[in-house]
Scaffold this active site. Structure first.
Site, PDB file in Angstrom:
ATOM      1  N   VAL A 117       6.818 -21.457  26.746  1.00  0.00           N
ATOM      2  CA  VAL A 117       6.963 -22.414  27.842  1.00  0.00           C
ATOM      3  C   VAL A 117       8.271 -22.161  28.594  1.00  0.00           C
ATOM      4  O   VAL A 117       8.338 -22.294  29.827  1.00  0.00           O
ATOM      5  CB  VAL A 117       6.916 -23.863  27.317  1.00  0.00           C
ATOM      6  CG1 VAL A 117       7.178 -24.864  28.447  1.00  0.00           C
ATOM      7  CG2 VAL A 117       5.565 -24.156  26.668  1.00  0.00           C
ATOM      8  N   CYS A 118       9.310 -21.771  27.875  1.00  0.00           N
ATOM      9  CA  CYS A 118      10.649 -21.637  28.453  1.00  0.00           C
ATOM     10  C   CYS A 118      10.709 -20.700  29.670  1.00  0.00           C
ATOM     11  O   CYS A 118      11.303 -21.077  30.690  1.00  0.00           O
ATOM     12  CB  CYS A 118      11.648 -21.196  27.392  1.00  0.00           C
ATOM     13  SG  CYS A 118      11.883 -22.429  26.076  1.00  0.00           S
TER      14      CYS A 118
END
Length: 209
Positions: A50-51
């Site tokens: 996700v980062c």
């Protein structure tokens, strides 16, 4: 956990990568006091999933922040060398090449702790007391810090939940509108829409529209 909203943002000096390619020592948000607002956000780890979508999304909107005179700064518990490697890895290989705003290294985890975003796995004893058992990382915390170094807005997401960068811009716009016009911003307000006076009459007038 006590909120930081309305309080001075915790100060720090730490190693960071700036411009996507330069490691520096002693990076601090103090450099922006009196000059710019700051959107300071935490993410769990480099080289995850996700980062990179979040960091690239902030980069895609960086010009929108800059035209509002707002600095964007990211932070995780990785080392500056990990940041540097990730910043120089191509996007199609899981990297974030092209990100130019500063990434702070919180290897000691003290910055995350001071901002109240340090996450871990916990065991609980019979009395309900928590003991950390995992390797701590940062939750997806975001803090809007004004030119006086005061936190005016914060949001903290759990690790699986990516943020909305447009919402961060909306909050910047709301803060600027309040500071420039003295009007408060109602629910779902966006730039260009009516705000209202912070009075009973102002609320009534707004709701009657």
């Amino acid at each position: 956990m006590q909120t930081l909203v309305g309080k001075k943002a915790p100060s720090f000096h730490a190693n960071a990568v700036i411009n996507g390619n330069q490691i520096i020592e002693g990076f601090s948000l103090d450099q922006f006091v009196g000059k710019q607002e700051v959107v300071f956000f935490f993410y769990p780890l480099d080289f995850t999933f996700v980062c990179p979508t979040e960091l690239i999304a902030f980069q895609d909107k960086l010009a929108d922040f800059e035209k509002r005179n707002v600095a964007v700064v990211g932070c995780s518990v990785d080392s500056e060398y990990s940041h540097f490697a990730w910043l120089n890895t191509e996007k199609n290989k899981g990297g974030i090449q092209g990100v130019t705003y500063p990434l702070v290294s919180d290897l000691s985890k003290t910055i995350s702790e001071n901002y109240g975003v340090l996450a871990s796995e916990y065991d609980y004893d019979a009395e309900g007391n928590a003991t950390s058992t995992g390797a701590p990382v940062a939750y997806r915390g975001l803090f809007l810090i004004d030119k006086n170094g005061i936190v005016r807005h914060s949001v903290i997401n759990d690790l699986p939940l990516g943020r909305n960068v447009d919402e961060a811009i909306r909050m910047v716009d709301a803060l600027h509108h309040f500071e420039e016009n003295g009007e408060v911003c109602p629910a779902n307000w966006t730039q260009g829409k009516d705000a209202m006076k912070a009075t009973a009459e102002g609320v009534a007038e707004y709701l009657s529209k």
